[in-house]
Motif scaffolding. Structure first.
Motif, PDB file in Angstrom:
ATOM      1  N   LEU A 203       0.814  -1.215   0.000  1.00 49.62           N
ATOM      2  CA  LEU A 203       0.000   0.000   0.000  1.00 49.62           C
ATOM      3  C   LEU A 203       0.852   1.271   0.000  1.00 49.62           C
ATOM      4  CD1 LEU A 203      -3.013  -0.548   2.446  1.00 49.62           C
ATOM      5  CD2 LEU A 203      -3.134   0.116   0.047  1.00 49.62           C
ATOM      6  N   PHE A 204       1.807   1.323   0.909  1.00 50.87           N
ATOM      7  CA  PHE A 204       2.523   2.574   1.158  1.00 50.87           C
ATOM      8  C   PHE A 204       3.920   2.620   0.542  1.00 50.87           C
ATOM      9  CE2 PHE A 204      -0.144   1.696   5.018  1.00 50.87           C
ATOM     10  CZ  PHE A 204      -1.183   2.542   4.647  1.00 50.87           C
ATOM     11  N   GLY A 205       4.436   1.475   0.065  1.00 50.62           N
ATOM     12  CA  GLY A 205       5.777   1.446  -0.483  1.00 50.62           C
ATOM     13  C   GLY A 205       6.839   1.381   0.615  1.00 50.62           C
ATOM     14  N   HIS A 206       8.084   1.266   0.209  1.00 52.19           N
ATOM     15  CA  HIS A 206       9.164   1.229   1.206  1.00 52.19           C
ATOM     16  C   HIS A 206      10.434   1.838   0.626  1.00 52.19           C
ATOM     17  CE1 HIS A 206       9.681  -2.729  -0.951  1.00 52.19           C
ATOM     18  NE2 HIS A 206      10.913  -2.266  -1.016  1.00 52.19           N
ATOM     19  N   GLU A 207      11.303   2.267   1.522  1.00 55.96           N
ATOM     20  CA  GLU A 207      12.602   2.799   1.135  1.00 55.96           C
ATOM     21  C   GLU A 207      13.628   1.665   1.146  1.00 55.96           C
ATOM     22  OE1 GLU A 207      12.971   5.578  -0.062  1.00 55.96           O
ATOM     23  OE2 GLU A 207      11.413   6.911   0.731  1.00 55.96           O
ATOM     24  N   PRO A 219       7.870   2.340  -4.807  1.00 56.54           N
ATOM     25  CA  PRO A 219       6.644   3.094  -4.536  1.00 56.54           C
ATOM     26  C   PRO A 219       5.489   2.137  -4.254  1.00 56.54           C
ATOM     27  CG  PRO A 219       7.106   3.092  -6.883  1.00 56.54           C
ATOM     28  CD  PRO A 219       8.279   2.453  -6.215  1.00 56.54           C
ATOM     29  N   GLY A 220       4.585   2.528  -3.381  1.00 49.90           N
ATOM     30  CA  GLY A 220       3.441   1.697  -3.057  1.00 49.90           C
ATOM     31  C   GLY A 220       2.307   1.875  -4.051  1.00 49.90           C
ATOM     32  N   LEU A 221       1.267   1.104  -3.830  1.00 45.92           N
ATOM     33  CA  LEU A 221       0.105   1.144  -4.715  1.00 45.92           C
ATOM     34  C   LEU A 221      -0.506   2.540  -4.773  1.00 45.92           C
ATOM     35  CD1 LEU A 221      -1.819  -0.853  -6.327  1.00 45.92           C
ATOM     36  CD2 LEU A 221      -3.263  -0.797  -4.303  1.00 45.92           C
ATOM     37  N   LEU A 222      -0.537   3.213  -3.643  1.00 41.03           N
ATOM     38  CA  LEU A 222      -1.180   4.525  -3.601  1.00 41.03           C
ATOM     39  C   LEU A 222      -0.399   5.556  -4.407  1.00 41.03           C
ATOM     40  CD1 LEU A 222      -2.285   4.634   0.148  1.00 41.03           C
ATOM     41  CD2 LEU A 222      -3.489   3.730  -1.843  1.00 41.03           C
ATOM     42  N   GLU A 223       0.918   5.450  -4.431  1.00 39.22           N
ATOM     43  CA  GLU A 223       1.721   6.350  -5.269  1.00 39.22           C
ATOM     44  C   GLU A 223       1.586   5.989  -6.743  1.00 39.22           C
ATOM     45  OE1 GLU A 223       5.789   7.544  -4.096  1.00 39.22           O
ATOM     46  OE2 GLU A 223       5.460   6.261  -2.340  1.00 39.22           O
ATOM     47  N   THR A 224       1.588   4.693  -7.024  1.00 40.03           N
ATOM     48  CA  THR A 224       1.534   4.223  -8.412  1.00 40.03           C
ATOM     49  C   THR A 224       0.215   4.616  -9.078  1.00 40.03           C
ATOM     50  OG1 THR A 224       2.868   2.338  -7.714  1.00 40.03           O
ATOM     51  CG2 THR A 224       1.854   2.189  -9.878  1.00 40.03           C
ATOM     52  N   ALA A 225      -0.844   4.741  -8.272  1.00 40.23           N
ATOM     53  CA  ALA A 225      -2.175   5.043  -8.825  1.00 40.23           C
ATOM     54  C   ALA A 225      -2.424   6.541  -8.966  1.00 40.23           C
ATOM     55  CB  ALA A 225      -3.241   4.426  -7.929  1.00 40.23           C
ATOM     56  N   GLU A 226      -1.384   7.350  -8.951  1.00 33.73           N
ATOM     57  CA  GLU A 226      -1.522   8.803  -9.044  1.00 33.73           C
ATOM     58  C   GLU A 226      -2.441   9.201 -10.202  1.00 33.73           C
ATOM     59  OE1 GLU A 226      -0.657  12.816  -7.917  1.00 33.73           O
ATOM     60  OE2 GLU A 226      -0.441  10.889  -6.902  1.00 33.73           O
ATOM     61  N   LYS A 227      -3.413  10.082  -9.920  1.00 32.54           N
ATOM     62  CA  LYS A 227      -4.417  10.559 -10.883  1.00 32.54           C
ATOM     63  C   LYS A 227      -5.395   9.469 -11.302  1.00 32.54           C
ATOM     64  CE  LYS A 227      -2.414  14.641 -11.169  1.00 32.54           C
ATOM     65  NZ  LYS A 227      -3.038  15.846 -10.566  1.00 32.54           N
ATOM     66  N   GLY A 228      -5.385   8.335 -10.592  1.00 31.94           N
ATOM     67  CA  GLY A 228      -6.267   7.235 -10.950  1.00 31.94           C
ATOM     68  C   GLY A 228      -7.112   6.789  -9.767  1.00 31.94           C
TER      69      GLY A 228
END
Length: 475
Positions: A203-207, A219-228
């Motif tokens: 969901l949130f990704g990791h460093e 990057p997590g799912l929420l970042e990957t789905a930007e504008k979607g």
């Protein structure tokens, strides 16, 4: 495998029919893919009749399957047509030998059934869809989709409620396609399928270095789905710690990667789906009330398939036509008795169960009409077993007695076969349920997901087979 007149490979997938469910696995253009019950295989087939290392698929310009010395064998069923006659051939693959395959060939791996098919386009992945459009015939569903069209244009979070397999993901994708975010990504996460630590990372990704195996930042799912749009499927299964973090994301529209030091802004629409009564979960303290209100901008409830009888026939025809096309056959007709049986069935697994039943019927029928006996509705939880041809009957298996002339003898044999099949199915299903509970340490939700079975159906089967329901461990 390439398309005619074109060197570009045809994308393929492997359909696995086992335990009353269908799983699809994308296949590489070339290489070797191992099949078996063990978790170290490329494709795991969780069926007790499948050996831990059962077979190898060889992919490339030629397709082939190699048996690895399995206990219950690998059998290829192929239709051979000569003039107006179609003959069914079943070929037993010798242990350690390889046999060439064609797209659409049905293969028994133990008692599980596998078929290599052309991969479906993503837009048509949902059952019953034509060019990405859902089948909507029922009046209540037409009203629901009309409401969804109005909701799509608003920046509301949407909560989809309904039984497992009722079509929540199809409706979520429909809302996305009708929204201003239609050109952005539509990403789905099954919240019940991952452990708490993996769910947080997805969901949130990791460093980089956030945990032992984090060799790179992701990057997590929420970042990957930007504008979607993000679909949180089975949102009622979220662990309490993830609920807290998701609430913060919904309020601040920022996400903090695991191991990160500063939050990142996101622009994402949330659609959530669950088969649970979230209001009841809030009352008993299993789901955060503040998160429930954040997700519940508007709630849409999808009626179960048994209340949408008008949609069963068009859905069944669409699924049958698509499956037959993938097998290189014309679309089969559905006999009136078949339609009557489909419409009388209760469909506890809803459209997902209907899809499994129709796909299996098309694969096993081999003809131009689907008859009631092809549906195996009473056997929906058991893997199909291809009938052994008389020429290859093993010495241990007595040959079926010759059918006596007359309709009475012809009717008696299918009735006895149905009773025998029911007994075998019951014994097999009970064993599979017990095995699944053992593998999931008594967790009924995970065991039901492992078997591809709705949780309510799973609990009902526990009672029907007299299997004690495991008690939750208390710390």
């Amino acid at each position: 495998m390439t398309s005619p007149g074109n060197d570009a490979p045809i994308p393929l997938e492997l359909a696995v029919f086992a335990a009353g469910s269908t799983a699809r696995h994308p296949l590489p253009a070339e290489g070797r893919v191992s099949l078996g019950r063990g978790r170290d295989n490329d494709i795991q087939i969780d069926d007790s009749s499948v050996s831990r290392r059962h077979a190898i698929l060889h992919l490339g310009r030629r397709l082939a399957i190699e048996d690895l010395g399995s206990a219950n064998g690998t059998r290829l069923r192929r239709d051979r047509t000569a003039g107006a006659t179609t003959k069914l051939l079943e070929l037993q693959l010798e242990q350690g030998k390889t046999m060439e395959l064609s797209v659409g060939d049905a293969v028994n791996v133990g008692s599980a059934l596998i078929v290599i098919l052309p991969r479906e386009p993503a837009a048509c992945a949902a059952a019953g869809q034509g060019q990405g459009e859902p089948v909507v015939r029922d009046a209540a569903m037409q009203r629901l989709y009309a409401l969804a069209e109005r909701v799509a244009g608003a920046p509301l979070s949407v909560l989809l409620l309904g039984e497992t397999g009722a079509g929540k993901e199809v409706l979520a994708e429909h809302i996305h396609r009708r929204s201003p975010r239609a050109n952005g990504p539509f990403l789905r996460l099954n919240c019940a399928a991952l452990s708490e630590s993996l769910l947080e990372s997805e969901l949130f990704g990791h460093e980089k270095g956030a945990f032992t195996s984090a060799a790179h930042a992701k990057p997590g799912l929420l970042e990957t789905a930007e504008k979607g749009t993000v679909l949180l499927d089975e949102v009622g299964e979220l662990p309490p710690s993830i609920q807290v973090k998701l609430l913060r994301v919904l309020e601040d529209r920022k996400v903090m990667r695991v191991g990160g030091l500063s939050p990142r802004s996101i622009d994402v629409r949330f659609i959530s789906a669950t088969n649970r009564d979230l209001a009841a979960e809030v009352r008993r303290g299993a789901f955060r009330e503040d998160l429930f209100f954040r997700l519940n901008g508007i709630a849409l409830t999808i009626p179960p398939l048994r209340e949408r009888v008008a949609e069963i026939e068009p859905l069944a025809r669409a699924i049958a036509a698509r499956t037959a096309s993938a097998l290189g056959r014309p679309a089969p007709a559905l006999a009136p008795e078949t339609l009557a049986a489909l419409e009388a069935h209760r469909w506890p697994g809803n459209i997902r169960e209907l899809r499994n039943v129709i796909e299996r019927a098309v694969v096993l029928s081999g003809g131009d009409t689907l008859l009631p006996e092809h549906l195996l509705l009473d056997a929906a939880a058991a893997p199909p077993v291809l009938p052994a041809s008389p020429e290859r009957a093993s010495p241990e298996t007595p040959a079926a007695p010759a059918r006596a002339a007359g309709e009475d003898a012809g009717a008696a044999q299918p009735a006895q076969s149905a009773r025998d099949l029911r007994s075998e199915i019951d014994a097999l299903e009970r064993r599979r349920i017990v095995d699944a509970l053992e593998r999931c340490a008594g967790n009924q939700t995970q065991a039901a997901a492992l078997l591809g079975m709705p949780r309510r159906t799973f609990v009902a089967r526990l009672d029907a087979y007299g299997i004690p329901r495991p008690r939750k461990r208390r710390s």
